[in-house]
Design a protein around this motif. Structure first.
Motif, short mmCIF file in Angstrom:
data_model
loop_
_atom_site.label_atom_id
_atom_site.label_comp_id
_atom_site.label_asym_id
_atom_site.label_seq_id
_atom_site.Cartn_x
_atom_site.Cartn_y
_atom_site.Cartn_z
N ALA A 154 2.53 -6.76 14.30
CA ALA A 154 2.89 -7.58 15.51
C ALA A 154 2.40 -8.67 14.95
O ALA A 154 1.84 -9.90 15.36
CB ALA A 154 1.54 -7.11 16.31
N GLY A 155 2.98 -9.75 13.66
CA GLY A 155 3.10 -10.63 12.83
C GLY A 155 1.88 -10.83 12.40
O GLY A 155 2.30 -12.04 11.84
N ASP A 156 0.05 -9.92 12.40
CA ASP A 156 -0.23 -10.61 12.25
C ASP A 156 -0.62 -9.55 10.75
O ASP A 156 -0.18 -8.27 10.34
CB ASP A 156 -2.09 -10.24 13.23
CG ASP A 156 -1.42 -11.25 13.91
OD1 ASP A 156 -0.25 -12.49 14.21
OD2 ASP A 156 -2.55 -11.28 14.93
N ARG A 157 -1.74 -9.93 10.22
CA ARG A 157 -2.16 -9.23 8.70
C ARG A 157 -3.51 -9.12 8.67
O ARG A 157 -4.30 -9.98 9.10
CB ARG A 157 -1.77 -9.83 8.03
CG ARG A 157 -0.18 -10.43 7.23
CD ARG A 157 0.13 -11.06 6.61
NE ARG A 157 -0.05 -13.05 6.59
CZ ARG A 157 -0.17 -13.73 5.81
NH1 ARG A 157 -0.11 -13.55 4.61
NH2 ARG A 157 -0.55 -14.77 6.80
N VAL A 158 -3.69 -8.05 7.93
CA VAL A 158 -5.36 -7.29 8.97
C VAL A 158 -5.85 -7.54 7.16
O VAL A 158 -5.23 -6.14 6.47
CB VAL A 158 -5.84 -6.78 8.90
CG1 VAL A 158 -7.19 -6.04 9.06
CG2 VAL A 158 -5.74 -6.54 10.44
N TYR A 159 -6.34 -8.22 6.13
CA TYR A 159 -6.98 -7.90 4.97
C TYR A 159 -8.00 -7.62 4.65
O TYR A 159 -9.38 -7.71 5.15
CB TYR A 159 -7.30 -9.72 4.21
CG TYR A 159 -5.15 -10.03 4.05
CD1 TYR A 159 -5.02 -10.08 3.57
CD2 TYR A 159 -5.01 -11.28 5.27
CE1 TYR A 159 -4.02 -10.69 2.83
CE2 TYR A 159 -3.42 -11.30 4.87
CZ TYR A 159 -2.61 -11.50 3.94
OH TYR A 159 -1.63 -12.07 3.52
N LEU A 160 -7.84 -6.63 3.20
CA LEU A 160 -9.48 -6.05 3.53
C LEU A 160 -10.25 -7.65 2.14
O LEU A 160 -10.22 -7.53 1.12
CB LEU A 160 -9.74 -4.90 2.27
CG LEU A 160 -10.57 -4.25 2.12
CD1 LEU A 160 -11.73 -4.44 2.80
CD2 LEU A 160 -10.52 -3.06 1.25
N GLN A 161 -11.32 -8.44 2.21
CA GLN A 161 -11.83 -9.05 1.55
C GLN A 161 -12.83 -8.70 0.55
O GLN A 161 -12.54 -9.73 -0.19
CB GLN A 161 -12.11 -10.09 2.14
CG GLN A 161 -10.77 -10.94 2.89
CD GLN A 161 -11.20 -12.92 2.59
OE1 GLN A 161 -11.74 -13.63 3.43
NE2 GLN A 161 -9.96 -13.23 2.56
N GLY A 162 -13.68 -7.91 1.09
CA GLY A 162 -14.56 -7.77 0.56
C GLY A 162 -15.67 -6.30 1.11
O GLY A 162 -15.32 -6.19 2.11
N HIS A 163 -16.88 -6.20 1.04
CA HIS A 163 -17.38 -4.76 1.24
C HIS A 163 -19.15 -5.17 1.32
O HIS A 163 -19.76 -6.22 0.29
CB HIS A 163 -17.03 -3.75 1.19
CG HIS A 163 -17.28 -3.55 -0.84
ND1 HIS A 163 -18.61 -2.43 -0.72
CD2 HIS A 163 -17.99 -4.30 -1.99
CE1 HIS A 163 -19.11 -2.20 -2.13
NE2 HIS A 163 -18.42 -2.96 -2.36
N GLY A 164 -20.07 -4.36 1.48
CA GLY A 164 -21.68 -4.51 0.78
C GLY A 164 -22.38 -3.36 2.13
O GLY A 164 -21.91 -2.48 2.13
N TYR A 165 -23.66 -3.59 2.15
CA TYR A 165 -24.36 -2.35 2.87
C TYR A 165 -24.73 -2.73 3.87
O TYR A 165 -25.59 -3.83 3.98
CB TYR A 165 -25.09 -2.15 1.67
CG TYR A 165 -24.17 -1.08 0.78
CD1 TYR A 165 -23.97 0.00 -0.09
CD2 TYR A 165 -24.55 -2.25 -0.24
CE1 TYR A 165 -23.11 0.46 -0.34
CE2 TYR A 165 -23.91 -1.92 -2.09
CZ TYR A 165 -23.44 -0.50 -1.43
OH TYR A 165 -22.71 0.15 -2.81
N ALA A 166 -24.84 -1.56 4.74
CA ALA A 166 -26.08 -2.13 5.97
C ALA A 166 -26.91 -1.65 5.96
O ALA A 166 -26.46 -0.12 5.93
CB ALA A 166 -24.87 -2.33 6.76
N PRO A 167 -28.07 -1.11 5.91
CA PRO A 167 -29.21 -0.78 6.43
C PRO A 167 -29.48 -0.09 7.50
O PRO A 167 -28.67 -0.70 8.56
CB PRO A 167 -30.12 -1.51 5.33
CG PRO A 167 -29.78 -2.50 4.54
CD PRO A 167 -29.04 -2.97 4.76
N THR A 168 -30.29 0.74 7.76
CA THR A 168 -30.31 1.54 8.87
C THR A 168 -31.66 1.63 9.33
O THR A 168 -32.41 2.41 7.89
CB THR A 168 -29.19 3.21 9.17
OG1 THR A 168 -28.44 2.19 9.31
CG2 THR A 168 -29.98 3.37 10.19
#
Length: 567
Positions: free
Chosen positions: A305-319
Motif C-alpha cells: 500500500a505504498g508503505d514499507r515495514v522494516y525489521l530494525q532490531g530485536h530484544g527480549y521481553a521477560p514474563t
C-alpha cells in the motif's frame, strides 16, 4: 603689468553609482558566483561532508534513547553537540541551507545549458577550416570522379552523423568547383550531461518531498502471535515522526502481528541475520478479516500500500506472574532494553497494580503496588552473586531483580520511563525494596505478606518501523536517469569531420582523366584516446582508400592531445 596666476580647473570626479545600481550589481555578481559549476561542485562536496556526522553519530529520529545516553556519557560536550544539531543532522538548519543552496546552484547552472544545447542542435556544423593541414589528424589524396561524387561517397559513409554540404557559392574564397562537407557527431554527450544534472535536481526534489509528506513510526511487537498493532493513529507507535506538512492523520491502514522471530548468530556472538514471520492486513483484508503471511528480514521489508515495514532490531521481553494472597494472578510480558549489543544483557521494569477490591481504601491500594526492576540475561553467567550474559541467544535465561512495594507512579499522571523506576519515589521512601533475588524460569520469590513473584521465562520482540515516502519511486527513477546520463556522457565523444573536394589541375599528373583532390581533417571536441585509429577507419570508409601517401607526416606521430586550432 601684473601677472595673475590661475589655478587649473578641478579634475572631474566620476559620478558615483546610485545605491540601487550597486545593489543590483552585487546581486548579479552573487547570482553568477552561486550558479557557477565550480560553486555547484563545492556545494555537492560540502553536502557529502555534512552527511558524515549523520552516519557516525546516533540520530534522534532513529533511536532517541541511544542519543540521550550518548549525550549523558559525554558530559559538557554532549549538550553542545546537541545544540549544533549533530544528532538531527538531516533536519538541521545548516544541512538544509547547504541542500537549498545546492538546489538553486544546480538549477542556475543547468537552465542556461539547456538553452545552449538546444541552440547547438539547431545550428549546422561549422564550415570547413581554411587549412585542414593544421588539424591534429588530416589526410590529402586524389580520387577519380568529380568533387560532387567524392562528397556524395563520403556522405554515404557518415550514416548517423549530422552532415552539411556546401558548394563553391556558399564558401568564401573557394576554388572553382569546390564542394565541402562538414559532419559532427556526439551531441548525446552533452544531452547525457544535462540528463545527469537534471536527474540530480530531481533526486534532491524527491528526497525533500519525501521528508515533507512522509512519516516514520517505530513500534515494538512481542513475537508470540499476539494482537500486534494497526496504523490507526500516531498513538499506535512507540515513537512517531511526521513530515513537515504531515500532521499524522490519514495514515495508510495496515495491521501487523509477529508470529515468531529468529536470529542467526556467529560463534563469536555477532548477529548474522534477523528473520521475522509476520501476518498483515491492508485494504479489503481489513473488512474481510483476512491475514496474509510473509517473512521480513533486515533490508528486506514488507512493501504494501505504498508503505514499507522494516525489521530494525530485536530484544527480549521477560514474563512475570504475581500471585496475590487471595489467589489472584497478574501476568505481564514487557520488553526490556538491551544494554549490551554483544551479549544482549537487558534491563527493564514492570509495574503491577493490585486487583480491585483487595484494599478498600484507595490510599492503601496505592501503597501496595508492586514494581520489579532488574537485569535479564539470555545466556546467564554468574560472577559470584552478579549476573551477566555470555551469549546473545536465549540458551539459559535468568534474571536478577529487585522487588519494590509502594507507589509506582502509575496513577500520578507523570511520565514514566519504560525501563527504569522513578528514583525520586525511592528517595522519598514511597517505594521500598522488598527483595533482591536471582531467578531462572519457573522459580519464584515470596514476599512477607504471601505475595509470590514468579519468573516464567522470556519471549523475543521485534522492533518494526513503518515508513511512508510518497516520492520513493521518483527517487528510484532519478537515480536510474543519473546513472544513464553519466554513462552516456562518459562513453559518447564529440567529434568533427571535414572533407574538401576540388578538381585537380590537369597539369599535375599530365593526363586528361578527371581526378579530384580530397582533403580530410578530423578533430575530437574532447580529449579521447584512440581518436587517431577511428580517424584512420573513417578515412578508409569515406575515401575508399587506406593509402597514407598523401598524409601529412604529423599524422604518423602519436597524438596525445587534441586542440581546436583551425576551427
Amino acid at each position: 603689468m601684473t601677472a595673475t596666476k590661475t589655478s587649473p580647473p578641478p579634475a572631474a570626479t566620476p559620478p558615483r553609482q546610485s545605491l540601487p545600481r550597486r545593489g543590483l550589481a552585487l546581486l548579479r555578481n552573487t547570482w553568477r558566483g552561486l550558479t557557477s559549476m565550480r560553486t555547484a561542485l563545492m556545494l555537492l562536496f560540502l553536502l557529502a561532508l555534512a552527511a558524515i556526522p549523520g552516519a557516525l553519530l546516533p540520530q534522534r529520529s532513529l533511536n532517541a534513547q541511544k542519543v540521550d545516553k550518548y549525550i549523558a556519557d559525554r558530559g559538557m560536550l554532549g549538550p553542545w553537540m546537541d545544540r549544533l544539531q549533530l544528532f538531527d543532522v538531516f533536519s538541521s538548519f545548516w544541512f538544509t541551507a547547504i541542500y537549498a543552496l545546492l538546489f538553486v546552484s544546480l538549477v542556475g547552472c543547468i537552465v542556461p545549458r539547456v538553452f545552449d544545447h538546444y541552440k547547438a542542435l539547431r545550428t549546422p556544423p561549422v564550415m570547413v577550416p581554411r587549412n585542414l593541414g593544421r588539424l591534429p589528424h588530416h589526410d590529402t589524396t586524389t580520387v577519380d570522379g568529380t568533387p560532387a561524387e567524392a562528397i556524395e561517397q563520403a556522405q554515404r559513409g557518415l550514416r548517423g552523423w549530422r552532415v552539411v554540404t556546401r558548394d563553391e557559392n556558399e564558401v568564401r574564397n573557394a576554388r572553382p568547383g569546390e564542394v565541402t562537407l562538414s559532419a559532427e557527431k556526439g551531441y548525446l554527450r552533452e544531452l547525457g550531461n544535462l540528463v545527469f544534472h537534471l536527474a540530480l535536481v530531481g533526486l534532491l526534489v524527491a528526497v525533500a518531498a519525501g521528508k515533507l509528506f512522509g512519516y516514520e513510526g517505530n513500534v515494538i511487537v512481542v513475537a508470540d502471535g499476539g494482537p500486534g498493532f494497526c496504523t490507526t493513529s500516531p498513538a499506535a507507535f512507540d515513537s512517531f515522526r511526521a513530515g513537515q506538512v504531515n500532521d499524522g492523520t490519514g495514515l495508510t491502514p495496515i495491521c501487523v502481528r509477529v508470529k515468531d522471530f529468529d536470529a542467526d548468530y556467529l560463534p563469536n556472538g555477532q548477529a548474522e541475520m534477523f528473520t521475522a514471520n509476520i501476518e498483515y492486513q491492508t485494504g479489503e483484508d481489513l473488512t474481510n478479516d483476512t491475514w496474509r503471511d510473509t517473512t521480513i528480514q533486515v533490508n528486506h521489508p514488507l512493501r504494501v500500500a505504498g508503505d514499507r515495514v522494516y525489521l530494525q532490531g530485536h530484544g527480549y521481553a521477560p514474563t512475570f506472574t504475581v500471585t496475590y494472597p487471595d489467589g489472584t494472578k497478574r501476568t505481564q510480558t514487557i520488553q526490556w532494553r538491551p544494554d549490551d549489543a554483544t551479549t544482549f544483557l537487558s534491563s527493564g521494569v514492570m509495574r503491577f497494580d493490585p486487583p480491585g477490591g483487595m484494599y478498600p481504601d484507595e490510599t492503601e491500594r496505592r501503597k501496595n503496588q508492586l514494581a520489579i526492576e532488574g537485569l535479564f540475561a539470555p545466556t546467564s553467567l554468574m560472577h559470584g552473586n552478579l549476573l551477566t550474559s555470555s551469549y546473545p541467544e536465549m540458551r539459559d535465561p535468568a534474571v536478577a531483580i529487585d522487588i519494590y512495594r509502594g507507589e509506582t507512579g502509575l496513577d500520578t499522571g507523570r511520565a514514566q520511563s519504560l525501563f527504569a523506576l522513578d528514583g525520586e519515589m525511592i528517595k522519598q521512601g514511597r517505594l521500598v525494596k522488598q527483595e533482591r533475588v536471582n531467578l531462572q524460569p519457573g522459580e519464584s520469590s515470596t514476599l512477607s505478606d504471601g505475595t509470590k513473584v514468579t519468573f516464567d521465562g522470556a519471549k523475543e520482540f521485534a522492533n518494526l518501523q513503518v515508513s511512508h515516502d510518497p516520492a520513493q519511486n521518483w527517487v528510484l527513477v532519478s537515480a536510474v536517469l543519473m546513472m544513464a546520463g553519466l554513462l552516456v556522457s562518459l562513453l559518447v565523444k564529440r567529434r568533427r569531420i571535414w572533407v574538401r573536394a576540388y578538381p585537380q589541375d590537369p597539369d599535375d599528373d599530365g593526363s586528361d582523366k578527371r581526378r579530384t583532390v580530397v582533403e580530410m581533417g578530423g578533430l575530437a571536441r574532447t580529449d579521447q584516446a584512440g581518436w587517431g585509429g577511428e580517424f584512420d577507419r573513417l578515412r578508409t570508409r569515406l575515401l575508399g582508400s587506406d593509402s597514407t601517401a598523401g598524409a601529412n607526416p604529423t599524422e604518423q606521430r602519436p597524438v596525445t592531445r587534441t586542440e581546436s586550432t583551425g576551427e
